[in-house]
Design an enzyme around this catalytic site. Sequence first.
Site, short mmCIF file in Angstrom:
data_model
loop_
_atom_site.label_atom_id
_atom_site.label_comp_id
_atom_site.label_asym_id
_atom_site.label_seq_id
_atom_site.Cartn_x
_atom_site.Cartn_y
_atom_site.Cartn_z
CG ASN A 139 -1.97 1.09 1.18
OD1 ASN A 139 -1.91 1.98 0.34
ND2 ASN A 139 -2.94 1.01 2.08
CG ASN A 144 -5.12 4.74 -3.76
OD1 ASN A 144 -4.95 3.95 -2.84
ND2 ASN A 144 -4.29 4.82 -4.79
CG ASP A 145 -6.01 2.59 1.62
OD1 ASP A 145 -5.27 2.38 0.64
OD2 ASP A 145 -5.57 2.65 2.78
N GLY A 164 -5.94 -2.68 0.02
CA GLY A 164 -5.32 -1.37 -0.13
C GLY A 164 -4.04 -1.32 -0.94
CG ASP A 166 -1.47 1.83 -3.74
OD1 ASP A 166 -0.25 1.55 -3.71
OD2 ASP A 166 -2.01 2.60 -2.92
CG ASP A 331 -8.54 -14.38 -17.10
OD1 ASP A 331 -7.93 -15.12 -16.31
OD2 ASP A 331 -9.78 -14.21 -17.06
CD GLU A 360 -6.08 -18.84 -16.75
OE1 GLU A 360 -6.03 -19.20 -15.56
OE2 GLU A 360 -6.93 -18.03 -17.18
#
Length: 616
Positions: A139, A144-145, A164, A166, A331, A360
């Site tokens: 964090n 910006n949490d 949190g 980032d 993905d 994947e």
Amino acid sequence: MKRILMIFLTVLLIGSSTAYAKYKIDHLEPAFWWTGMKNTSLQLLIHGENIADLKPEVNYAGVSIMKVSRVSNENYLFVDLKLSEITKAGSFDILFKKGAKTILKYKYQLLERKEGSAERLSYTPADVMYLITPDRFANGNMANDSVEGLPEGLDREQKDGRHGGDIQGIIDHLDYISDMGFTSIWSTPLLENNQTSYSYHGYAITNYYQIDPRFGTNEDYCKFSKQARKKGIGIIMDIVLNHCGSEHWWMKDLPSTDWINNEGKFTSCTHKRTTVQDQYASKEDSKQFSDGWFVESMPDLNQRNEFMSKYLIQNTIWWIEYADLYGLRVDTYPYSDSEFLIEWTRRILEEYPNLNIVGEEWSTNPAVVSYWQKGKENKNGYVSNLPSLMDFPLQNALVEGLTEEDTWGTGLIKLYEILVNDVQYPNPNNLVIFPDNHDMARVFNQLNKDYDLYRMAMTYVLTMRGIPQIYYGTEVLANSDAGGDHGLLRMDFPGGWEGDEVNAFTGKGMSTQEKEAQDFLKKLLNWRKTSTVIHKGKLMHYTPEHGIYSYFRYTDKGKVMVILNKNTESVHLQTERYHEMLKGNETAKDIISGKIIQMNEGLEVPARSAMILEIK
């Protein structure tokens, strides 16, 4: 992104007549583009109240409107622009008219491509990827949490909540990542996931052109890429083509009923991926796999819709160009429409011929995985353009090979025999190999918390053919005891939060074994970084005997021998068997201990160990 829109995006309502007040533009994507692209066409998705009533016009040298498409929803327009070779960077107005009257203006920006962008290099077997789940790494910006307008805020006590971590947290620890010896970072998706819950993982995208504000801004992502490049680290973006998040803005106002598969209504995917290759599969089973939703919160995108297809292609190109990406990971690759994947990869590689892209395909069957690699001649005629795949078969063989008792058909023989399947891959050296990832139990747990086996596994991954990927925390024996629960295996990296009692960045509070593992991997990674034999060498291996598996990586200029010993006692290994590789009285340097060994005297291989020998 807000600042970008302020710079590049200006929409003006002309006049004050209430007759025209019903018109507006809520979304225009992509918000800007570049000159000098190989493909000179650009399709704009325009969304806003009654926008289909209006006629767009452009007056800018080298730019022309080729086609305007309207769909069943009058709040959408799709405008195809032609950007000729003479088009210069600059801004111009897109006018939206009703009759002779201009109702709206949109200021569009064309940027100049960075020199050498098309020829950018990408990840190769010389690289090692560091896989990070950003919410759980560090964090760096507590402001910006929690963000207004995004329902899910900070809840570090909740295993499936947001913790949190980032972009700034990753930037703050680029020195650690570089010093460890990693050369690229693959982070799980950072795009906006404005979901009501379980949004931290990033795979339920609600805005394809905006970084999630809880991770940072688009500018922060570009800063991350730029700062990483300065330290010799390339950024690999995790791309999600198959599905979006159920709270994506277009889910509230779909362009057409075929924008989302099953007319926008949840129908569960069977997850039977082999129906794609199965020559005996029913059409119904194939449809339920390809068109079903991954889960209810992830609507399945209909890539057979020509507008959706172009949208996804352009979005990928936009991020490569905008953030100066080093490569891509895709993905749930086989879940997307097979024909769309051909065009998507073709268009990406048309713009960036050297870009590496790994897909994947979670199968332990090499026949299933190899189907997707570029150059594979498939019986059904399918021609893929995908350069790389995640080597799940090798990962499975690694764990079974190290944990099973050694018999004629179990244990180390599985490590040997899995490589026989390399004949199925057009380019096995370009596969991404790994001991674990963000969707499975930590490798330390898979190996029953056996530290000796852990060292063997890491030695194998970092000396075998392919491109290694290491999941964050693996270097400090990250633990996931709770049966592979995703929220728990994606642990918070120790030291990434203020007040953490254990700090793996500094060594504070770490156990002796955790420090030893970290130092071991650091030494191995930094040696590998300079070993061209590992990057480019051929492979020769020898059938396992008496709990020993050995192999060589070699070029015309060098050789490296790797020996895995699962025995509980040391073994004196005679070298006559290796006469093809060992000719004469060679000496070797033990990479881990630094000792010089006379090869003609045989080798003393310690119990339950891995040796890496540079042959002189």
